[in-house]
Design an enzyme around this catalytic site. Structure first.
Site, mmCIF file in Angstrom:
data_model
loop_
_atom_site.group_PDB
_atom_site.id
_atom_site.type_symbol
_atom_site.label_atom_id
_atom_site.label_comp_id
_atom_site.label_asym_id
_atom_site.label_seq_id
_atom_site.Cartn_x
_atom_site.Cartn_y
_atom_site.Cartn_z
ATOM 1 N N ASN A 26 0.934 -1.218 0.030
ATOM 2 C CA ASN A 26 0.156 0.218 -0.033
ATOM 3 C C ASN A 26 1.184 1.097 -0.038
ATOM 4 O O ASN A 26 1.567 1.359 0.906
ATOM 5 C CB ASN A 26 -0.792 -0.095 1.185
ATOM 6 C CG ASN A 26 -2.137 0.695 1.307
ATOM 7 O OD1 ASN A 26 -2.834 0.974 2.242
ATOM 8 N ND2 ASN A 26 -2.748 1.271 0.351
ATOM 9 N N CYS A 101 -5.753 5.903 7.949
ATOM 10 C CA CYS A 101 -5.234 4.778 6.932
ATOM 11 C C CYS A 101 -4.118 4.171 7.754
ATOM 12 O O CYS A 101 -3.350 4.611 8.315
ATOM 13 C CB CYS A 101 -4.802 5.615 5.875
ATOM 14 S SG CYS A 101 -4.021 4.392 4.685
ATOM 15 N N GLY A 102 -4.311 2.705 7.936
ATOM 16 C CA GLY A 102 -3.690 2.012 8.856
ATOM 17 C C GLY A 102 -1.982 1.698 8.301
ATOM 18 O O GLY A 102 -1.331 2.003 8.946
ATOM 19 N N ASN A 103 -1.983 1.462 6.912
ATOM 20 C CA ASN A 103 -0.702 1.397 6.430
ATOM 21 C C ASN A 103 0.099 2.583 6.083
ATOM 22 O O ASN A 103 1.158 2.778 6.375
ATOM 23 C CB ASN A 103 -0.744 0.438 5.061
ATOM 24 C CG ASN A 103 -1.475 -0.886 5.197
ATOM 25 O OD1 ASN A 103 -1.289 -1.501 6.491
ATOM 26 N ND2 ASN A 103 -2.058 -1.437 4.056
ATOM 27 N N ASN A 234 -15.454 0.947 2.388
ATOM 28 C CA ASN A 234 -14.396 0.146 1.740
ATOM 29 C C ASN A 234 -14.783 -1.419 1.588
ATOM 30 O O ASN A 234 -15.588 -1.754 2.475
ATOM 31 C CB ASN A 234 -13.008 0.377 2.521
ATOM 32 C CG ASN A 234 -12.430 1.598 2.299
ATOM 33 O OD1 ASN A 234 -11.934 2.103 1.492
ATOM 34 N ND2 ASN A 234 -12.730 2.258 3.798
ATOM 35 N N ARG A 253 -12.611 2.433 -1.244
ATOM 36 C CA ARG A 253 -12.929 3.890 -1.491
ATOM 37 C C ARG A 253 -12.011 4.945 -1.812
ATOM 38 O O ARG A 253 -10.922 4.982 -1.035
ATOM 39 C CB ARG A 253 -13.810 4.197 -0.252
ATOM 40 C CG ARG A 253 -14.653 5.564 -0.518
ATOM 41 C CD ARG A 253 -15.342 5.841 0.949
ATOM 42 N NE ARG A 253 -14.524 6.114 1.876
ATOM 43 C CZ ARG A 253 -14.750 6.666 3.431
ATOM 44 N NH1 ARG A 253 -16.084 6.954 3.531
ATOM 45 N NH2 ARG A 253 -14.009 7.061 4.310
ATOM 46 N N CYS A 262 -4.378 -3.126 3.049
ATOM 47 C CA CYS A 262 -5.478 -2.120 3.641
ATOM 48 C C CYS A 262 -5.135 -2.356 5.153
ATOM 49 O O CYS A 262 -6.076 -3.439 5.552
ATOM 50 C CB CYS A 262 -6.546 -2.149 3.287
ATOM 51 S SG CYS A 262 -7.815 -0.932 3.819
ATOM 52 N N GLY A 263 -4.646 -1.448 5.987
ATOM 53 C CA GLY A 263 -4.384 -1.750 7.496
ATOM 54 C C GLY A 263 -6.012 -1.693 8.383
ATOM 55 O O GLY A 263 -6.148 -2.553 8.993
ATOM 56 N N THR A 264 -6.632 -0.498 7.960
ATOM 57 C CA THR A 264 -8.020 -0.507 8.602
ATOM 58 C C THR A 264 -8.763 -1.656 8.316
ATOM 59 O O THR A 264 -9.348 -2.072 9.154
ATOM 60 C CB THR A 264 -8.740 0.558 8.016
ATOM 61 O OG1 THR A 264 -8.793 0.876 6.767
ATOM 62 C CG2 THR A 264 -8.093 1.908 8.873
HETATM 63 N N1 LIG Z 1 -5.475 1.849 2.921
HETATM 64 C C1 LIG Z 1 -5.894 2.305 3.964
HETATM 65 C C2 LIG Z 1 -7.327 2.860 4.303
HETATM 66 C C3 LIG Z 1 -7.478 4.109 3.545
HETATM 67 C C4 LIG Z 1 -9.152 4.186 3.717
HETATM 68 C C5 LIG Z 1 -9.856 4.988 2.276
HETATM 69 N N2 LIG Z 1 -9.802 4.484 1.096
HETATM 70 C C6 LIG Z 1 -11.141 5.205 2.726
HETATM 71 O O1 LIG Z 1 -11.734 5.050 3.371
HETATM 72 O O2 LIG Z 1 -11.841 5.966 1.930
HETATM 73 C C7 LIG Z 1 -5.362 1.587 5.444
HETATM 74 O O3 LIG Z 1 -4.260 1.066 5.098
HETATM 75 O O4 LIG Z 1 -6.031 1.463 6.331
#
Ligand SMILES: N[C@H](CCC[C@H](N)C(=O)O)C(=O)O
Length: 328
Positions: A26, A101-103, A234, A253, A262-264
């Site tokens: 990511n 965003c976790g990552n 997402n 998203r 995607c960390g979250t």
């Molecule tokens: N890649 C991110 C999440 C981004 C969130 C974003 N895409 C949204 O909610 O609009 C992660 O590592 O958590």
């Protein structure tokens, strides 16, 4: 504002320094807000321009990025004994701002450490303050000094807050009073959870081909835009592969496509797995296409996300004229 009425410099005549990082694939451009202020009048247009996977930033194995992290270090916190505080703003490839965003948080913390030497970083995000701890030398968290020689890769543990299924937190449509748990939404059976951003998690059976058994790019968009998610969601697919282990794929998203991690989303998989009785333990390994993330989802405390953050390269990026490529 005055930019539009005065003769403007052509695109590319101004530049701003950036560092490219990725966390399990990511990938993000990290820009110091102090450099951007006054030089990047339109952060959205800047992200649209440089994140494009065909025409965006070049310099590693992939063109473009999953977002731009604008970082504003609170200089008053630098050099003391406590954590360094920095505001993290993720501007996505469609110019939207994500609350968390976790990552990205791992990459942001690694960048702050590089700038200030601080191992503990409090990241201020629209979703709240998230503490991140940067570790060197023990990348896989198992003890030992396995990667001490690789100066460009660190391990970062991020406090992710407590996942919430509450309709107002996700958020769900205003007429919903109950959490959305294992309900059909636009063809998938989903559980909706907020891990700083909304995720619609769908578990897929291993016998049905697991996370690769579905065509994510076609099944995700209707769920991502479903009426039950007024701010969108997402879309995360997960498959239980063993006790405490899961495969993951996420359609994001803001990126409007699949990301390598995607960390979250990984935390959303863990929280949903616990809720659905798919995991007995609270420390889990979640594997998106880009690697493996360690997460904890304790009942009554903040979730955590642990994984690598890797520095790729430094680059001076042209500032597109305000409005170029963006909506505004
Ligand atoms: N890649 C991110 C999440 C981004 C969130 C974003 N895409 C949204 O909610 O609009 C992660 O590592 O958590």
């Amino acid at each position: 504002m005055s930019e539009s009425t005065e003769p403007t410099e052509s695109a590319g005549s101004r530049t701003v320094p950036a560092v490219k990082y990725h966390g399990t694939g990511n990938d993000f451009l990290v820009v110091d807000a102090a450099d951007a202020d006054g030089r990047v009048p339109d952060r959205g247009a800047f992200a649209v321009h440089h994140c494009d996977r065909e025409t965006g930033v070049e310099g590693a194995d992939r063109t473009g990025a999953d977002g731009v992290l604008f970082m504003d270090i609170d200089e008053n916190t630098v050099g003391g004994d406590g954590p360094v505080t920095a505001t993290m703003t993720l501007v996505q490839p469609d110019a939207s701002i994500a609350e968390m965003c976790g990552n990205g948080a791992r990459c942001a913390a690694a960048w702050v450490r590089e700038r200030t030497g601080a191992d503990v970083v409090d990241l201020e995000t629209p979703a709240g303050v998230r503490r991140a701890e940067v570790r060197t030398g023990d990348v896989d968290g198992t003890g030992g000094d396995d990667r001490a020689s690789d100066a460009d890769e660190v391990t970062v543990e991020v406090e992710m807050g407590r996942p919430s299924f509450a309709p107002a937190d996700v958020p769900l449509a205003a007429d919903r009073d109950e959490p959305l748990v294992e309900e059909p939404v636009e063809g998938l059976t989903v559980t909706a959870v907020d891990t700083g951003v909304p995720h619609a998690v769908a578990f897929v059976d291993g016998d049905a081909g697991g996370v690769d058994g579905l065509d994510l790019e076609s099944v995700a968009p209707p769920v991502r835009h479903a009426d039950v998610f007024p701010e969108g969601a997402n879309v995360t697919l997960a498959t239980r592969t063993g006790e405490g282990t899961f495969d993951q794929r996420t359609y994001e998203r803001g990126v409007e496509g699949e990301t390598r991690a995607c960390g979250t989303g990984a935390v959303a998989v863990g929280a949903s797995a616990r809720r659905l009785g798919l995991a007995d333990r609270t420390d889990l390994a979640v594997s998106p296409p880009g690697g493996t993330l360690r997460i904890t989802v304790p009942e009554d405390a903040s979730a955590t996300l642990t994984g690598p953050a890797e520095r790729e390269f430094e680059i001076d990026l042209a500032v597109p004229e305000s409005g170029t490529g963006g909506d505004e």
